[in-house]
Design a protein around this motif. Structure first.
Motif, short mmCIF file in Angstrom:
data_model
loop_
_atom_site.label_atom_id
_atom_site.label_comp_id
_atom_site.label_asym_id
_atom_site.label_seq_id
_atom_site.Cartn_x
_atom_site.Cartn_y
_atom_site.Cartn_z
N VAL A 1 0.85 -1.21 0.00
CA VAL A 1 0.00 0.00 0.00
C VAL A 1 0.88 1.25 0.00
N GLU A 2 1.96 1.20 0.79
CA GLU A 2 2.91 2.32 0.83
C GLU A 2 3.51 2.53 -0.56
N SER A 3 3.88 1.45 -1.20
CA SER A 3 4.44 1.50 -2.56
C SER A 3 3.46 2.18 -3.51
N MET A 4 2.20 1.74 -3.49
CA MET A 4 1.18 2.33 -4.38
C MET A 4 0.96 3.81 -4.08
N SER A 5 1.14 4.21 -2.82
CA SER A 5 0.92 5.62 -2.46
C SER A 5 1.92 6.54 -3.17
N TYR A 6 3.01 5.98 -3.68
CA TYR A 6 3.99 6.75 -4.46
C TYR A 6 3.80 6.54 -5.96
N GLY A 7 2.71 5.86 -6.34
CA GLY A 7 2.45 5.61 -7.75
C GLY A 7 3.19 4.40 -8.29
N CYS A 8 3.78 3.62 -7.39
CA CYS A 8 4.57 2.45 -7.78
C CYS A 8 3.71 1.19 -7.75
N PRO A 9 3.51 0.53 -8.91
CA PRO A 9 2.70 -0.69 -8.94
C PRO A 9 3.37 -1.86 -8.21
N ASP B 1 7.27 -14.39 -14.60
CA ASP B 1 6.19 -14.22 -15.58
C ASP B 1 5.38 -12.96 -15.28
N ALA B 2 5.11 -12.72 -13.99
CA ALA B 2 4.35 -11.53 -13.57
C ALA B 2 5.14 -10.26 -13.86
N ILE B 3 6.45 -10.31 -13.66
CA ILE B 3 7.31 -9.15 -13.94
C ILE B 3 7.27 -8.85 -15.45
N LYS B 4 7.34 -9.91 -16.27
CA LYS B 4 7.28 -9.72 -17.73
C LYS B 4 5.93 -9.12 -18.13
N LYS B 5 4.88 -9.58 -17.47
CA LYS B 5 3.53 -9.09 -17.76
C LYS B 5 3.40 -7.60 -17.42
N ILE B 6 3.94 -7.20 -16.26
CA ILE B 6 3.82 -5.79 -15.84
C ILE B 6 4.64 -4.88 -16.74
N GLN B 7 5.69 -5.42 -17.36
CA GLN B 7 6.50 -4.63 -18.29
C GLN B 7 5.74 -4.35 -19.59
N LYS B 8 4.79 -5.22 -19.90
CA LYS B 8 4.04 -5.09 -21.16
C LYS B 8 2.83 -4.18 -21.05
N ILE B 9 2.27 -4.03 -19.84
CA ILE B 9 1.06 -3.21 -19.72
C ILE B 9 1.41 -1.82 -19.17
N LYS B 10 0.51 -0.89 -19.36
CA LYS B 10 0.73 0.48 -18.87
C LYS B 10 -0.11 0.66 -17.61
N ILE B 11 0.58 0.79 -16.49
CA ILE B 11 -0.15 1.05 -15.24
C ILE B 11 -0.04 2.54 -14.94
N ASN B 12 -1.18 3.16 -14.71
CA ASN B 12 -1.23 4.59 -14.41
C ASN B 12 -0.86 4.81 -12.94
N PRO B 13 0.23 5.55 -12.68
CA PRO B 13 0.64 5.81 -11.28
C PRO B 13 -0.49 6.42 -10.45
N GLN B 14 -1.34 7.23 -11.12
CA GLN B 14 -2.46 7.87 -10.42
C GLN B 14 -3.46 6.84 -9.88
N ASP B 15 -3.66 5.74 -10.60
CA ASP B 15 -4.53 4.67 -10.14
C ASP B 15 -3.97 4.03 -8.86
N CYS B 16 -2.64 3.89 -8.82
CA CYS B 16 -1.98 3.33 -7.64
C CYS B 16 -2.16 4.25 -6.43
N ILE B 17 -1.93 5.54 -6.66
CA ILE B 17 -2.04 6.54 -5.59
C ILE B 17 -3.47 6.57 -5.05
N SER B 18 -4.43 6.58 -5.97
CA SER B 18 -5.84 6.62 -5.59
C SER B 18 -6.24 5.36 -4.81
#
Length: 161
Positions: free
Chosen positions: A81-89, A121-138
């Motif tokens: 949760v702390e990680s996401m609060s900085y926009g980090c997935p 595999d999950a790391i490779k998957k996250i490299q392929k998609i675009k995660i919006n840092p704002q979604d993480c923060i929210s």
């Protein structure tokens, strides 16, 4: 973050990043000499930072592509949760509290088996998609103290007659 304890399964993240040739920065206080054990399996892209202050932690989260969380069945898991609060997935093992806090495909990616190939595999998957840092923060703000208190108050008001 926190203690470098065996239950947190840093070995899985290390092996996954070794396999992918990716940089991994590990921070936290050494516990029961676990760090020296981890260093024996760490490849050249793995860096151990030891204990860090809040400013250093903020900088790491802000610059990271993702935070890798391999703990098995951790009740709540404050660090994702702390990680996401900085926009980090978050790349997380699908168990415990992260199932409630991380939204698969939106604020992070889950892996189903507690091993390095599933994590890779999950790391490779996250490299392929675009995660919006704002979604993480929210998403992280949903777990703030203020929200928690207001939910408890609402619950109390609804249950009193």
């Amino acid at each position: 973050g926190g203690r470098l304890a065996r239950a947190k399964r840093y070995d899985i993240a290390i092996q996954a990043c070794n396999q992918l040739g990716l940089k991994l920065k590990i921070f936290g206080r050494d516990f029961a000499n676990y760090e020296s054990e981890l260093k024996t399996i760490a490849g050249p892209t793995i860096e151990f930072l030891g204990e860090i202050n809040q400013n250093e932690k903020s900088k790491l989260y802000s610059e990271a592509k993702a935070f890798i969380f391999c703990s098995d069945n951790e009740d709540f898991g404050m660090v994702p949760v702390e990680s996401m609060s900085y926009g980090c997935p978050v790349v997380a093992y699908k168990s415990g509290g992260v199932i409630e806090t991380v939204i698969d495909g939106k604020t992070g990616i889950f892996f189903d088996q507690l091993n390095s190939s599933s994590c890779a595999d999950a790391i490779k998957k996250i490299q392929k998609i675009k995660i919006n840092p704002q979604d993480c923060i929210s998403r992280a703000s949903d777990f703030s103290t203020e929200k928690f208190i207001s939910k408890i108050k609402k619950l109390i008001l609804e249950t009193t007659f």
